[in-house]
Write an enzyme that holds these catalytic residues in place. Structure first.
Site, PDB file in Angstrom:
ATOM      1  N   LYS A  20      88.932 104.593  94.894  1.00 45.06           N
ATOM      2  CA  LYS A  20      90.190 104.598  95.645  1.00 45.06           C
ATOM      3  C   LYS A  20      90.931 103.273  95.563  1.00 45.06           C
ATOM      4  O   LYS A  20      92.156 103.253  95.570  1.00 45.06           O
ATOM      5  CB  LYS A  20      89.934 104.954  97.116  1.00 45.06           C
ATOM      6  CG  LYS A  20      89.611 106.415  97.308  1.00 45.06           C
ATOM      7  CD  LYS A  20      89.921 106.867  98.726  1.00 45.06           C
ATOM      8  CE  LYS A  20      89.689 108.364  98.852  1.00 45.06           C
ATOM      9  NZ  LYS A  20      89.748 108.820 100.244  1.00 45.06           N
ATOM     10  N   LYS A  54      86.741 115.289  89.927  1.00 47.01           N
ATOM     11  CA  LYS A  54      86.634 116.278  91.006  1.00 47.01           C
ATOM     12  C   LYS A  54      88.027 116.693  91.490  1.00 47.01           C
ATOM     13  O   LYS A  54      88.990 115.920  91.364  1.00 47.01           O
ATOM     14  CB  LYS A  54      85.773 115.748  92.153  1.00 47.01           C
ATOM     15  CG  LYS A  54      86.417 114.705  92.990  1.00 47.01           C
ATOM     16  CD  LYS A  54      85.634 114.385  94.256  1.00 47.01           C
ATOM     17  CE  LYS A  54      86.464 113.371  95.034  1.00 47.01           C
ATOM     18  NZ  LYS A  54      85.881 112.704  96.115  1.00 47.01           N
ATOM     19  N   LYS A  86      92.620 115.694  96.789  1.00 46.72           N
ATOM     20  CA  LYS A  86      93.923 115.764  97.460  1.00 46.72           C
ATOM     21  C   LYS A  86      94.901 114.783  96.834  1.00 46.72           C
ATOM     22  O   LYS A  86      96.113 114.987  96.879  1.00 46.72           O
ATOM     23  CB  LYS A  86      93.764 115.390  98.942  1.00 46.72           C
ATOM     24  CG  LYS A  86      92.865 116.311  99.733  1.00 46.72           C
ATOM     25  CD  LYS A  86      92.907 115.898 101.213  1.00 46.72           C
ATOM     26  CE  LYS A  86      91.799 116.521 102.018  1.00 46.72           C
ATOM     27  NZ  LYS A  86      90.915 115.532 102.661  1.00 46.72           N
TER      28      LYS A  86
HETATM   29  P1  TYM Z   1      87.503 114.699 102.644  1.00 45.98           P
HETATM   30  O1  TYM Z   1      88.638 114.865 103.586  1.00 45.98           O
HETATM   31  O2  TYM Z   1      87.734 113.997 101.359  1.00 45.98           O
HETATM   32  O3  TYM Z   1      86.891 116.119 102.287  1.00 45.98           O
HETATM   33  C1  TYM Z   1      86.510 117.043 103.287  1.00 45.98           C
HETATM   34  C2  TYM Z   1      85.257 117.797 102.864  1.00 45.98           C
HETATM   35  O4  TYM Z   1      85.515 118.470 101.626  1.00 45.98           O
HETATM   36  C3  TYM Z   1      84.516 118.114 100.677  1.00 45.98           C
HETATM   37  N1  TYM Z   1      85.141 118.057  99.349  1.00 45.98           N
HETATM   38  C4  TYM Z   1      84.722 118.758  98.298  1.00 45.98           C
HETATM   39  N2  TYM Z   1      83.729 119.650  98.135  1.00 45.98           N
HETATM   40  C5  TYM Z   1      83.574 120.219  96.915  1.00 45.98           C
HETATM   41  N3  TYM Z   1      84.382 119.925  95.854  1.00 45.98           N
HETATM   42  C6  TYM Z   1      85.391 119.034  95.963  1.00 45.98           C
HETATM   43  N4  TYM Z   1      86.183 118.763  94.923  1.00 45.98           N
HETATM   44  C7  TYM Z   1      85.597 118.407  97.222  1.00 45.98           C
HETATM   45  N5  TYM Z   1      86.497 117.491  97.675  1.00 45.98           N
HETATM   46  C8  TYM Z   1      86.196 117.293  98.972  1.00 45.98           C
HETATM   47  C9  TYM Z   1      84.024 116.746 101.109  1.00 45.98           C
HETATM   48  O5  TYM Z   1      82.730 116.483 100.618  1.00 45.98           O
HETATM   49  C10 TYM Z   1      84.060 116.875 102.614  1.00 45.98           C
HETATM   50  O6  TYM Z   1      82.878 117.500 103.095  1.00 45.98           O
HETATM   51  N6  TYM Z   1      84.733 110.974 104.475  1.00 45.98           N
HETATM   52  C11 TYM Z   1      84.988 112.388 104.599  1.00 45.98           C
HETATM   53  C12 TYM Z   1      85.424 112.829 105.976  1.00 45.98           C
HETATM   54  C13 TYM Z   1      84.544 112.381 107.076  1.00 45.98           C
HETATM   55  C14 TYM Z   1      83.269 112.906 107.408  1.00 45.98           C
HETATM   56  C15 TYM Z   1      82.831 112.161 108.537  1.00 45.98           C
HETATM   57  C16 TYM Z   1      82.495 113.913 106.878  1.00 45.98           C
HETATM   58  C17 TYM Z   1      84.802 111.377 107.951  1.00 45.98           C
HETATM   59  N7  TYM Z   1      83.785 111.263 108.847  1.00 45.98           N
HETATM   60  C18 TYM Z   1      81.617 112.419 109.125  1.00 45.98           C
HETATM   61  C19 TYM Z   1      81.252 114.156 107.466  1.00 45.98           C
HETATM   62  C20 TYM Z   1      80.825 113.412 108.591  1.00 45.98           C
HETATM   63  C21 TYM Z   1      86.111 112.755 103.617  1.00 45.98           C
HETATM   64  O7  TYM Z   1      86.853 111.948 103.195  1.00 45.98           O
HETATM   65  O8  TYM Z   1      86.238 114.057 103.399  1.00 45.98           O
END
Ligand code: TYM
Length: 333
Positions: A112, A195, A198
């Site tokens: 990032k 991957k 967003k």
């Molecule tokens: P974020 O917002 O990037 O993504 C949300 C969830 O979607 C999953 N994900 C994916 N799974 C499969 N293939 C993909 N291409 C893909 N892109 C995203 C992510 O693994 C996630 O489960 N840091 C985290 C948010 C967060 C969080 C937490 C999660 C903040 N605090 C505490 C668990 C526990 C994030 O940026 O997710």
């Protein structure tokens, strides 16, 4: 006690990877766990610049997607992170527990921040500490996420273990990641080595939860593939990342395995497979999209769900934080 915590960032472009890798699994797990907290992590979102109006809209849209996908807002706690102060408070304490060397290894920060690390926000660097705080402010034990969050959860385990060691306690649980399903890492439709994300500048690289039926079909039609027909089993897809990705998406949407899908499409080309995938995607996603639209037309209801969720979450975090303050040696207020 078993308690689930997971989160999604309200940064717009919620996509099929977020649904198949995370949100859909939450819907399944909610039946097996008494306490589930699902959080719209707006504090994490602002580690990179967000327009305030867009952040508000995306926070509501992310909550709407969770509810529309089937997360039960009466049974579980759906809320946005900034409404519960325990997250920021515990994150500060964890900033003082985690070591710089641990954070330096985080691959997501490297991706990032890009080449110009000096211009990244301090928040982006400390991001995994806040993530550990999210979970541990509730003594969360199980965390359903996509594959890309694995490293952050390992750090959360290290933080809990170091806190417990430093303060001579067994206070924090060591969290268990729950990574399952046929699509734990959905890849970009344009590049099987990246991957689905967003923040990819190409909208054709992902299927957004808000895409129209026509756009979903068009994006699948234009997805990168190779000229070979599909093999009869998954071993035949080694070195064919784009094909493997589409088959994985199909399997996840249909809730089966890649091998089962390949048995059916053995020898077929993408001319037959892509329309079948597009139909399946539309069939599975359009009811969720209809419900999302209905919910977005009633933002007051979403705000009410988030407020109620925040009250319940704050009540769960309060005794944990009181004990943390005691352990750390802060005077009682
Ligand atoms: P974020 O917002 O990037 O993504 C949300 C969830 O979607 C999953 N994900 C994916 N799974 C499969 N293939 C993909 N291409 C893909 N892109 C995203 C992510 O693994 C996630 O489960 N840091 C985290 C948010 C967060 C969080 C937490 C999660 C903040 N605090 C505490 C668990 C526990 C994030 O940026 O997710």
């Amino acid at each position: 006690m078993k308690r689930i915590f997971s989160g999604v960032q309200p940064t717009g472009n919620l996509h099929l990877g977020n649904y198949l890798g995370a949100i859909r699994n939450w819907v399944r797990l909610q039946a097996d766990f008494d306490d589930c907290l699902f959080c719209v992590v707006d504090l994490h979102a602002i580690t990179v610049w967000q327009e305030p109006d867009a952040l508000r809209a995306n926070t509501r849209e992310t909550a709407a997607a969770m509810i529309a996908a089937g997360v039960d807002s009466a049974r579980n706690i759906i809320f946005n992170q900034s409404q519960v102060t325990a997250h920021a408070e515990l994150a500060w304490i964890f900033n003082c527990v985690a070591r710089l060397g641990w954070l330096e290894r985080m691959t997501q920060f490297k991706e990032k921040a890009g080449k110009d690390k000096a211009r990244a926000s301090v928040g982006l660097y400390a991001y995994p500490n806040l993530m550990a705080a999210d979970i541990l402010a509730y003594k969360g034990t199980h965390v359903p996420v996509g594959e890309d969050q694995k490293q952050h959860l390992e750090l959360a385990r290290d933080i809990a273990a170091k806190f417990n060691h430093d303060y001579g306690t067994e206070f924090f649980p060591i969290v268990e990641p729950l990574i399952f399903g046929a699509a734990t890492r959905v890849m970009s439709l344009k590049d099987g080595a990246k991957k689905m994300s967003k923040s990819d500048p190409s909208d054709n690289s992902r299927i957004n939860m808000t895409d129209s039926i026509d756009d979903i079909a068009k994006k699948i039609r234009k997805a990168r593939t190779d000229p070979e027909p599909l093999p009869g089993d998954i071993k035949g897809l080694e070195d064919r990342p784009e094909a493997a990705n589409l088959v994985g998406i199909y399997a996840a949407l249909e809730d089966t395995t890649a091998d089962e899908v390949l048995e059916r499409f053995d020898g077929e080309g993408f001319g037959a497979f892509k329309p079948a995938l597009a139909d399946l995607a539309v069939e599975k996603l359009s009811p969720i999209q209809d419900e999302m639209r209905r919910l977005m037309d009633a933002p007051d209801h979403i705000d009410q769900v988030l407020r109620t969720g925040a009250e319940k979450a704050a009540a769960l975090a309060a005794p944990v934080m009181a004990e943390v303050q005691e352990l750390v040696g802060f005077l009682k207020p």
